[in-house]
Structures are given as C-alpha cells and as structure tokens.
Design an enzyme around this catalytic site. Structure first.
Site, PDB file in Angstrom:
ATOM      1  N   SER A  13     -11.527  -0.331  -0.251  1.00 44.15           N
ATOM      2  CA  SER A  13      -9.962  -0.368   0.436  1.00 44.15           C
ATOM      3  C   SER A  13     -10.149  -0.733   1.865  1.00 44.15           C
ATOM      4  CB  SER A  13      -9.552   1.045   0.335  1.00 44.15           C
ATOM      5  OG  SER A  13      -8.861   1.402  -0.562  1.00 44.15           O
ATOM      6  N   HIS A  30      -3.584   6.115   3.853  1.00 41.87           N
ATOM      7  CA  HIS A  30      -4.275   4.743   3.428  1.00 41.87           C
ATOM      8  C   HIS A  30      -3.520   3.564   3.835  1.00 41.87           C
ATOM      9  CE1 HIS A  30      -5.682   2.160   0.080  1.00 41.87           C
ATOM     10  NE2 HIS A  30      -6.910   2.987   0.530  1.00 41.87           N
ATOM     11  N   ASP A  47       0.724  -1.325  -0.047  1.00 38.09           N
ATOM     12  CA  ASP A  47      -0.115   0.212  -0.030  1.00 38.09           C
ATOM     13  C   ASP A  47       0.918   1.214  -0.146  1.00 38.09           C
ATOM     14  OD1 ASP A  47      -2.057   2.032   1.033  1.00 38.09           O
ATOM     15  OD2 ASP A  47      -3.148  -0.031   0.652  1.00 38.09           O
TER      16      ASP A  47
END
Ligand code: CA
Ligand code: CA
Ligand code: CA
Length: 457
Positions: free
Chosen positions: A399, A234, A179
């Site tokens: 996600s 994220h 990620d």
C-alpha cells in the site's frame, strides 16, 4: 463463447451460494494459510462477497424498462448503473429464492455475464501505524533520502531530493487517490487538494450536475456524497506519500511537486469496500478528466484475489483516457504470476504493479512479487506519512510502495504534460536502480528511482 461465459458465471455463483463465508473471517485466515502453504485456500476464493449483490453486464443496449420489470418479478432490484462500463449492480431481495432468481436472470438473452460484487481490501500490513511527533520531519523519510537513519543502507532510496533539483517547471497534475478518503484539513495536505472547478462549495446543490452535491475535492462512493472524509487513515497516508507539501516547515515532503490529490473514497473505516464502489470511484476520476482536470494517475493501494470483468472494464476506460493506474502488488507474499492479485495482475498496459522493499533494498517478506506480473519495487516498510488529525505515522505494506510510484509518475507528467501513460511507464521502469536480489522478483529487476526516471529518455 456466449454460453461458455454464462456457464462460467453460473458455476461461480453456485459455489458462492453454497459456501457462505463471512468476509472478515476469510480475509483473516488467508494471510496465515497462504504464507504457510504458498497457496490460497479454496474457501477464500469461493466466499467473501455479499451473497445478495451482483454485477450484471448486458449485451448491446438492453431495453432497461423491460429488463427492470422482469427483474422485479424475480425479486431483483436494479440498484446502480455504471453506464461507462455497461454494468449494473443488482440486489436480490432476501425474500426471493436467490438461486432461482439468478438462474432466471442468466436465461435472459440480454445478459452477457453475472459476477459477485467482490470485496476489496487495503494492502496494509497489520501492526503498523507507529505514531510519531508531528515534527519528526524529513530526517525520518528514508524512502526519499536514506542516510541509514533507521539502520538501513545509505542511498537505498528513490533519490527524491536529487529529482526535485533536476525537475524543471512543472505543469499541474492530478492524482486520484482511490482509497479510504483524506483529511482535507491536514496542514501538509490542505494546499494539495484538487478542487472541482465547476462546483460551488457548501450550497447543498450539485452545481456541475455530475451526480454529487458539493464535491469540491472528491467523493464518497459508499454514501454517494461529495465528502471523502477519511475515517480510517490509509487514504490520508497514501496521499501524503504522493503529495505532502514540501518545504513548508512542517511534517514531511511528498514525492511529487505541486501535485493535486483527488480524494475518492470507496473503502470504509475498516479498509474494506466493494467492487461496484471501486468502479464508481474510477468512473468519477475519468469523468473529471473528461471535464478538463489533468487527472493522469490513479493510485490504488488495495485489491483481492478475485478476477472481476467489471473492474477490468473500468480500468480499461481509464486507459482509454490516457490515465496510468498504479497498483499495489499485495501483501500475501505470493508469486502473482501463479496466484494473481487484482487489480495489480490484470493484463492491461496502463497498470504498473508495485512490490515493496525495505531500507536495505530487500524485498519485504510480506510483499507479493512476480517477474511477469509485478513491474518494479518501491519503498514500503516503515514509511512516514500523514494521518488524520494533522498527525504523522509510519505504515508498512505494498500500500505504501504504490504511492511512491504514483508520485514519480506525477513528476514525469508534470514535466511532460502531453506524454502518454505508456511513455511515463517506460521511463519509470527504465529508470529503476537495478538490485541483484530483485532480479528474480520483479520484471524490471529494480527499485523505483525518481531521478533515474526523470533522466530516462
Ligand atoms: Ca457535483
Ligand atoms: Ca455545490
Ligand atoms: Ca511538509
């Protein structure tokens, strides 16, 4: 067959060269157009890759010095070698005639195919990221234990506390979060980091000779360094969903117990990255598994609309090493059976594709779906988790749904360290809570349930 695939690659490249569309614009426009029309505009499929960078697959074992000399004459540089996949990343000099150089390259008998180095994007909904005080705690984690605290339906959740009660002694499991990186000093993650047993920290040396200096907790494949620091948020958010330390008095609890996170950064501070850097990230997780770390799960909360044979091969390599690959179904609100979202839609049995539901067990309007290509749904709306700087925030997207599944997979592998990826996948899918409205949306017809998965044979 050989000539057909080369011809196919050539067609793609011609389109690409003819229609230079900047990645940023293309990504921005696809969301709206796709939702209005249910289709993806042609310019999006054609564009959005660095026009100078390609991935080349050679047949057999090419004479690399001969190929290298030949390529240099055409103004093509062999940049990186992804040996596990048999793929090279090449860069065409801006001074060279790109079209001609590619044409020459495709004439080489050693070349099996050439494809663009497609960009990949996180599957996060814009406008998320509501900051909350660090003491908001478990009460806000509706996904794990839904009391209707956000106005939802009580028990529209994955039954995490019930699963933790049920889980017996657990073996260590490593989940590779591929990620934007991780905040390694976050109080809810600091004790949850995988540590490379063969590397000596901060001595400026690559002690285990794996190509990365001081890679204690993972790597950054953009820079090639051993420092996967999260400059976006994220990756840290996804890591917290999987592995945040429970019962430590602060913040939130992750789905998994005693999971270790390997942080593999390939997405930049805007949430974008290249296919080649994703391949390098997957290869790293596989290589560390081969060295002895119990890497059983890869969590992938990103994707794009491009089929890459090279990325497919990398995921197949993970499969060969018995690693489950959990992938977000995408946020285009599309039927993936018709308009695939990759890597979720690659036809490989070690992939679990995950759609997103809200706290009333409804499929989120942005979530892509498909009874043939999306396996199950999991919570993905207003999910509280860790973000850099020791903070917490609510994010929304498929996600966020995928890491819930990765966390449950880690629980199952912890309970049964010798289980195959296929067995764990089967338990997750047979353990879902079946929801009538999800019947026509996902293959299992249900939403993730951690207790159900643990109780499944
Ligand atoms: Ca190293
Ligand atoms: Ca070192
Ligand atoms: Ca905590």
């Amino acid at each position: 067959m050989h000539s057909v695939s080369r011809y196919g690659a050539w067609l793609l490249i011609v389109t690409l060269v003819a229609m230079p569309v900047s990645a940023g614009n293309a990504v921005a426009s696809v969301d709206d157009t796709a939702r209005e029309t249910g289709t993806v505009p042609a310019h999006f499929m054609a564009g959005a890759a660095d026009p100078g960078v390609y991935l080349v697959k050679f047949t057999g074992s090419p004479d690399t010095s001969r190929v290298d000399t030949y390529l240099r004459e055409q103004g093509i540089l062999l940049e990186r070698d992804y040996r596990e996949v048999g793929v090279y990343r090449i860069r065409i000099s801006p001074r060279a005639d790109g079209e001609r150089a590619l044409e020459q390259l495709l004439r080489l008998p050693e070349v099996e195919y050439v494809e663009p180095d497609y960009p990949l994007r996180i599957a996060l909904e814009p406008g998320g990221g509501i900051p909350l005080p660090a003491d908001a705690l478990f009460g806000s984690q509706w996904a794990l234990h839904n009391t209707g605290q956000l106005g939802g339906i009580p028990d529209a959740d994955i039954d995490a506390p019930e699963a933790w009660e049920h889980a017996a002694a657990l073996s260590p499991v490593v989940v590779a979060v591929i990620d934007t990186g991780i905040d390694p000093t976050h109080p809810d993650l600091i004790h949850r980091l995988w540590t490379n047993p063969d590397e000596i920290p901060a001595n400026g040396r690559d002690d285990d000779h794996n190509g990365y200096v001081d890679d204690m907790h993972g790597i950054n494949t953009i820079t090639g360094s051993g420092d996967p620091l999260d400059d976006h948020g994220h990756g840290t958010h996804c890591a917290g969903i999987i592995a945040a330390e429970g019962n430590n008095g602060v913040g939130i609890a992750g789905v998994g117990e005693d999971v270790r996170i390997m942080a593999v950064k390939f997405l930049d501070d805007s949430g974008s990255g290249s296919t080649s850097d994703a391949i390098e990230a997957i290869n790293y997780a596989v290589a560390e598994k081969k060295k002895g770390s119990p890497v059983r799960v890869i969590s992938a909360s990103w994707g794009n609309l491009f089929y890459s044979r090279s990325l497919y091969k990398a995921i197949f390599t993970a499969r060969s090493h018995d690693i489950l690959f959990v992938a977000a179904a995408g946020n285009y609100g599309l039927l993936n059976d018709v308009q695939p979202f990759y890597p979720a839609s690659y036809p490989q049995d070690n992939i679990i594709a995950v759609a997103a539901t809200d706290d009333t067990d409804r499929l989120a309007p942005f979530s892509s779906y498909g009874t043939r290509t999306v396996d199950l749904a999991a919570p993905g709306v207003s999910i509280l988790s860790t973000v850099p700087g020791g903070d917490y925030a609510m994010y929304t997207g498929t996600s966020m749904a995928a890491p819930h599944v990765a966390g449950v997979a880690a629980l199952l592998f912890g309970e049964q360290p010798d289980a195959s990826f296929l067995h764990v996948k089967k338990r997750i899918l047979s353990g879902v809570d079946r929801i009538p409205s999800l019947g026509p949306k996902v293959a299992s017809g249900g939403r993730l349930n951690a207790l159900g998965a643990l109780e499944a044979p």
